[in-house]
Design a protein around this motif. Structure first.
Motif, PDB file in Angstrom:
ATOM      1  N   CYS A   5       1.034  -0.884   0.392  1.00  0.00           N
ATOM      2  CA  CYS A   5       0.216  -0.336   0.193  1.00  0.00           C
ATOM      3  C   CYS A   5       0.238   1.001  -0.066  1.00  0.00           C
ATOM      4  O   CYS A   5       1.684   1.559   0.501  1.00  0.00           O
ATOM      5  N   GLN A  51       1.038   4.366   0.650  1.00  0.00           N
ATOM      6  CA  GLN A  51      -0.392   4.708   2.115  1.00  0.00           C
ATOM      7  C   GLN A  51       0.104   4.504   3.742  1.00  0.00           C
ATOM      8  O   GLN A  51       0.780   5.180   4.305  1.00  0.00           O
ATOM      9  N   CYS A  52       0.469   2.922   3.789  1.00  0.00           N
ATOM     10  CA  CYS A  52       0.834   2.342   4.842  1.00  0.00           C
ATOM     11  C   CYS A  52       1.775   1.706   4.950  1.00  0.00           C
ATOM     12  O   CYS A  52       2.009   1.115   6.090  1.00  0.00           O
ATOM     13  N   CYS A  84      -7.279  -1.532   0.558  1.00  0.00           N
ATOM     14  CA  CYS A  84      -6.111  -1.744   1.280  1.00  0.00           C
ATOM     15  C   CYS A  84      -6.976  -1.682   2.878  1.00  0.00           C
ATOM     16  O   CYS A  84      -7.958  -0.988   3.152  1.00  0.00           O
ATOM     17  N   ASN A 126      -6.067  -2.172   5.826  1.00  0.00           N
ATOM     18  CA  ASN A 126      -5.006  -1.926   7.400  1.00  0.00           C
ATOM     19  C   ASN A 126      -5.639  -0.168   7.377  1.00  0.00           C
ATOM     20  O   ASN A 126      -6.409   0.448   7.891  1.00  0.00           O
ATOM     21  N   CYS A 127      -5.493   0.460   5.822  1.00  0.00           N
ATOM     22  CA  CYS A 127      -5.875   1.710   6.271  1.00  0.00           C
ATOM     23  C   CYS A 127      -7.006   2.700   5.055  1.00  0.00           C
ATOM     24  O   CYS A 127      -7.640   3.389   5.168  1.00  0.00           O
ATOM     25  N   SER A 153      -7.254   2.916   2.292  1.00  0.00           N
ATOM     26  CA  SER A 153      -7.363   3.340   1.007  1.00  0.00           C
ATOM     27  C   SER A 153      -7.255   2.850  -0.253  1.00  0.00           C
ATOM     28  O   SER A 153      -7.420   1.681  -0.500  1.00  0.00           O
TER      29      SER A 153
END
Ligand SMILES: [Zn+2]
Length: 66
Positions: A32, A34-35, A45, A47-48, A50
């Motif tokens: 990802c 982002q994270c 994703c 986890n975040c 996005s």
């Protein structure tokens, strides 16, 4: 009796041969942006939440490391 292989194929050689088609059936995981967690490509994703650098899903308990 039918034709049989002359020698046993070692675990290494068997694995090398199967690597070509077994890898195709593996889930396509990408990092990802982002994270930097692994998630399925063309998926949001987990986890975040996005997708393509945009936050699409708001995840309640965020476990962001950065
Ligand atoms: Zn993420």
């Amino acid at each position: 009796m039918g034709a049989l292989p002359k020698r046993k194929i070692s675990r290494i050689r068997r694995g090398h041969r199967r690597a070509h088609y077994l890898s195709l059936n593996m889930p396509k995981m990408v990092y990802c942006p982002q994270c930097h967690h692994l998630h399925l490509s063309h998926h949001v994703c987990k986890n975040c939440g996005s997708y393509k650098n945009h936050e699409v899903v708001i995840i309640k308990d965020k476990k962001k490391k950065n």
